[in-house]
Design a protein around this motif. Structure first.
Motif, PDB file in Angstrom:
ATOM      1  N   GLY A  70     -10.760  15.203  37.052  1.00  0.00           N
ATOM      2  CA  GLY A  70     -10.472  16.179  38.095  1.00  0.00           C
ATOM      3  C   GLY A  70     -10.240  15.477  39.412  1.00  0.00           C
ATOM      4  N   VAL A  71      -9.191  15.860  40.115  1.00  0.00           N
ATOM      5  CA  VAL A  71      -8.903  15.264  41.419  1.00  0.00           C
ATOM      6  C   VAL A  71      -8.722  16.370  42.444  1.00  0.00           C
ATOM      7  N   ASP A  72      -9.371  16.227  43.594  1.00  0.00           N
ATOM      8  CA  ASP A  72      -9.273  17.216  44.667  1.00  0.00           C
ATOM      9  C   ASP A  72      -9.737  16.555  45.952  1.00  0.00           C
ATOM     10  N   LEU A  73      -9.483  17.241  47.057  1.00  0.00           N
ATOM     11  CA  LEU A  73      -9.935  16.766  48.367  1.00  0.00           C
ATOM     12  C   LEU A  73     -11.043  17.646  48.928  1.00  0.00           C
ATOM     13  N   ASP A  74     -11.189  18.858  48.397  1.00  0.00           N
ATOM     14  CA  ASP A  74     -12.126  19.836  48.944  1.00  0.00           C
ATOM     15  C   ASP A  74     -13.566  19.428  48.620  1.00  0.00           C
ATOM     16  N   PRO A  75     -14.362  19.051  49.610  1.00  0.00           N
ATOM     17  CA  PRO A  75     -15.716  18.559  49.315  1.00  0.00           C
ATOM     18  C   PRO A  75     -16.651  19.631  48.773  1.00  0.00           C
ATOM     19  N   ALA A  76     -16.448  20.879  49.160  1.00  0.00           N
ATOM     20  CA  ALA A  76     -17.332  21.940  48.675  1.00  0.00           C
ATOM     21  C   ALA A  76     -17.055  22.268  47.212  1.00  0.00           C
ATOM     22  N   LEU A  77     -15.780  22.461  46.871  1.00  0.00           N
ATOM     23  CA  LEU A  77     -15.450  22.777  45.488  1.00  0.00           C
ATOM     24  C   LEU A  77     -15.762  21.605  44.566  1.00  0.00           C
ATOM     25  N   THR A 109     -12.115  12.019  44.460  1.00  0.00           N
ATOM     26  CA  THR A 109     -11.762  12.609  45.749  1.00  0.00           C
ATOM     27  C   THR A 109     -10.504  11.938  46.263  1.00  0.00           C
ATOM     28  N   ALA A 110      -9.445  12.701  46.448  1.00  0.00           N
ATOM     29  CA  ALA A 110      -8.178  12.123  46.900  1.00  0.00           C
ATOM     30  C   ALA A 110      -7.306  13.206  47.525  1.00  0.00           C
ATOM     31  N   ASP A 111      -6.484  12.793  48.472  1.00  0.00           N
ATOM     32  CA  ASP A 111      -5.505  13.657  49.122  1.00  0.00           C
ATOM     33  C   ASP A 111      -4.178  13.507  48.385  1.00  0.00           C
ATOM     34  N   LEU A 112      -3.676  14.581  47.798  1.00  0.00           N
ATOM     35  CA  LEU A 112      -2.448  14.502  47.012  1.00  0.00           C
ATOM     36  C   LEU A 112      -1.212  14.204  47.854  1.00  0.00           C
ATOM     37  N   LYS A 113      -1.341  14.267  49.164  1.00  0.00           N
ATOM     38  CA  LYS A 113      -0.231  13.876  50.040  1.00  0.00           C
ATOM     39  C   LYS A 113      -0.245  12.378  50.351  1.00  0.00           C
ATOM     40  N   ASP A 114      -1.308  11.696  49.948  1.00  0.00           N
ATOM     41  CA  ASP A 114      -1.415  10.246  50.116  1.00  0.00           C
ATOM     42  C   ASP A 114      -0.614   9.554  49.009  1.00  0.00           C
ATOM     43  N   PRO A 115       0.382   8.736  49.330  1.00  0.00           N
ATOM     44  CA  PRO A 115       1.192   8.091  48.291  1.00  0.00           C
ATOM     45  C   PRO A 115       0.379   7.232  47.327  1.00  0.00           C
ATOM     46  N   GLU A 116      -0.824   6.826  47.715  1.00  0.00           N
ATOM     47  CA  GLU A 116      -1.633   5.939  46.896  1.00  0.00           C
ATOM     48  C   GLU A 116      -2.720   6.655  46.099  1.00  0.00           C
ATOM     49  N   TRP A 117      -2.680   7.980  46.043  1.00  0.00           N
ATOM     50  CA  TRP A 117      -3.798   8.689  45.411  1.00  0.00           C
ATOM     51  C   TRP A 117      -3.955   8.349  43.934  1.00  0.00           C
ATOM     52  N   THR A 118      -2.867   8.032  43.259  1.00  0.00           N
ATOM     53  CA  THR A 118      -2.963   7.748  41.818  1.00  0.00           C
ATOM     54  C   THR A 118      -3.725   6.455  41.523  1.00  0.00           C
ATOM     55  N   THR A 119      -3.837   5.553  42.503  1.00  0.00           N
ATOM     56  CA  THR A 119      -4.558   4.295  42.278  1.00  0.00           C
ATOM     57  C   THR A 119      -6.057   4.529  42.123  1.00  0.00           C
ATOM     58  N   ILE A 123     -11.136  19.877  57.217  1.00  0.00           N
ATOM     59  CA  ILE A 123      -9.953  19.319  56.561  1.00  0.00           C
ATOM     60  C   ILE A 123      -8.816  20.320  56.531  1.00  0.00           C
ATOM     61  N   TYR A 124      -9.103  21.544  56.091  1.00  0.00           N
ATOM     62  CA  TYR A 124      -8.052  22.517  55.786  1.00  0.00           C
ATOM     63  C   TYR A 124      -7.850  23.594  56.836  1.00  0.00           C
ATOM     64  N   GLY A 125      -8.877  23.889  57.638  1.00  0.00           N
ATOM     65  CA  GLY A 125      -8.803  25.084  58.464  1.00  0.00           C
ATOM     66  C   GLY A 125      -9.042  26.306  57.593  1.00  0.00           C
ATOM     67  N   ASP A 126      -8.620  27.467  58.073  1.00  0.00           N
ATOM     68  CA  ASP A 126      -8.850  28.699  57.319  1.00  0.00           C
ATOM     69  C   ASP A 126      -8.005  28.744  56.049  1.00  0.00           C
ATOM     70  N   HIS A 127      -6.755  28.310  56.138  1.00  0.00           N
ATOM     71  CA  HIS A 127      -5.888  28.292  54.962  1.00  0.00           C
ATOM     72  C   HIS A 127      -4.652  27.467  55.309  1.00  0.00           C
ATOM     73  N   ALA A 128      -4.211  26.666  54.362  1.00  0.00           N
ATOM     74  CA  ALA A 128      -3.013  25.860  54.589  1.00  0.00           C
ATOM     75  C   ALA A 128      -1.774  26.744  54.570  1.00  0.00           C
ATOM     76  N   ASP A 129      -0.750  26.317  55.262  1.00  0.00           N
ATOM     77  CA  ASP A 129       0.490  27.086  55.377  1.00  0.00           C
ATOM     78  C   ASP A 129       1.572  26.370  54.576  1.00  0.00           C
ATOM     79  N   GLY A 130       1.568  26.558  53.261  1.00  0.00           N
ATOM     80  CA  GLY A 130       2.526  25.872  52.400  1.00  0.00           C
ATOM     81  C   GLY A 130       3.723  26.729  52.070  1.00  0.00           C
ATOM     82  N   ASP A 131       4.496  26.278  51.085  1.00  0.00           N
ATOM     83  CA  ASP A 131       5.684  26.992  50.625  1.00  0.00           C
ATOM     84  C   ASP A 131       5.456  27.523  49.219  1.00  0.00           C
ATOM     85  N   MET A 132       6.249  28.511  48.835  1.00  0.00           N
ATOM     86  CA  MET A 132       6.174  29.087  47.494  1.00  0.00           C
ATOM     87  C   MET A 132       7.580  29.212  46.917  1.00  0.00           C
TER      88      MET A 132
END
Length: 252
Positions: free
Chosen positions: A73-80, A98-108, A209-218
Motif C-alpha cells: 500500500g502506498v499513500d501520503l495521508d498520515p492519518a489513513l 509513505t510517498a507522494d505520487l507526484k514525486d517522480p521518485e516515489w517508485t524507488t 498536507i492536503y487542506g480541506d480537499h484537493a482540487d483535481g480533475d475528473m
C-alpha cells in the motif's frame, strides 16, 4: 473508537467504509469486479500495488478473497496510513510505503520492481490531468507484461450534460436521505478522527498536507484509456460502470 488497551482499528475501518458508502452505495460492486478481473488476468496469488491505499480498503478485500496474495500500500495521508498500519500489523503479506505520487521518485521506495496488478479507487481525481498522465507512465513501468492497472473513480463525460445533471440530482437526493438516517459525511468523519488520541496528530498533519480537499480533475473514461495506452499499456477500456463512476482496466 478506542478500547481499554488501545485503538480499535477495525472499528475505524468500518467507519471509513460506511462514510465512503454514503457517497458510493455501489462501492462493493466495483471492488468485486476489480478482484474478478485480477483473478481473470493474473490469477489467485497476485502481487498487488494498492495505489493511494488510504485505510487499505482494497487490500482487505484482496486478502479475504486471495489469501496467498501480497500487497504493497502506498499513500501520503498520515492519518489513513495510521489506520492501515494498525489494521494489518503483523501480517507479513502486507507492507505500506509513505510517498507522494507526484514525486517522480516515489517508485524507488517500493519493495518490488514490478507488480502483477496496480489497483486504485476513488483517489486519483485528486490529481490534475498533467501529473496524472505522468503517474500513468510510472505505473506502466511497474506493471509486468500481461499485468493490469485498474482505476475505479469519478470519470465525467462532458458530452452528456443533461444526463450528468439528472444523475447528480438523483445521487444528492439519495445522499440527503442517508444523512437524515444518520450517515456521516467526509467532514464529520474527519472531526471524529481528530478527537481520537491515536489519530489526532496524524489527522492534523494530513490537513497540513492536503487542506480541506484537493482540487483535481475528473476527465472522461475515454481520456484515461487513451493516456494509458500512450504511456505503455496495450489495451484499456471500462469493465464496470455505475451512473456516476467507472472502473477502467488497462492491460500491459
Amino acid at each position: 473508537m478506542t478500547t481499554g488497551v488501545g485503538t480499535d482499528w477495525q472499528a475505524w475501518q468500518e467507519s471509513w467504509d460506511k462514510q465512503q458508502e454514503w457517497y458510493m452505495p455501489d462501492r462493493e460492486d466495483r471492488f468485486r469486479i476489480m478482484l474478478d478481473m485480477v483473478e481473470a488476468c493474473v490469477g489467485p496469488e497476485p502481487r498487488i500495488l494498492d495505489l493511494a491505499c488510504g485505510t487499505g480498503s482494497i487490500t482487505a478485500r484482496l486478502l479475504a478473497r486471495f489469501p496467498n496474495a501480497t500487497s504493497t500500500g502506498v499513500d501520503l495521508d498520515p492519518a489513513l496510513l495510521t489506520i492501515a498500519r494498525g489494521t494489518f500489523e503483523g501480517d507479513e503479506r502486507v507492507s505500506f510505503v509513505t510517498a507522494d505520487l507526484k514525486d517522480p521518485e516515489w517508485t524507488t521506495r517500493l519493495p518490488y520492481d514490478s507488480y502483477d496488478a496496480v489497483l486504485t479507487a476513488t483517489a486519483l481525481h485528486w490529481l490534475r490531468d498533467e501529473p496524472l498522465a505522468a503517474l500513468y507512465g510510472r505505473i506502466a513501468e511497474l506493471v509486468r507484461y500481461g499485468g493490469v492497472f485498474m482505476n475505479a473513480d469519478h470519470m465525467i463525460d462532458e458530452t452528456t450534460p443533461r444526463i450528468n445533471a439528472i444523475e447528480r440530482t438523483q445521487r444528492h437526493a439519495r445522499m440527503d436521505q442517508a444523512m437524515r438516517n444518520g450517515a456521516l459525511d467526509w467532514a464529520e468523519w474527519w472531526q471524529l478522527a481528530a478527537q481520537d488520541p491515536a489519530l489526532a496528530e496524524p489527522t492534523a498533519k494530513r490537513f497540513e498536507i492536503y487542506g480541506d480537499h484537493a482540487d483535481g480533475d475528473m476527465p472522461s473514461a475515454a481520456w484515461h484509456a487513451r493516456v494509458l495506452c500512450e504511456k505503455g499499456f496495450g489495451e484499456a477500456r471500462p469493465v464496470w460502470r455505475s451512473p456516476s463512476d467507472t472502473l477502467l482496466l488497462a492491460l500491459k
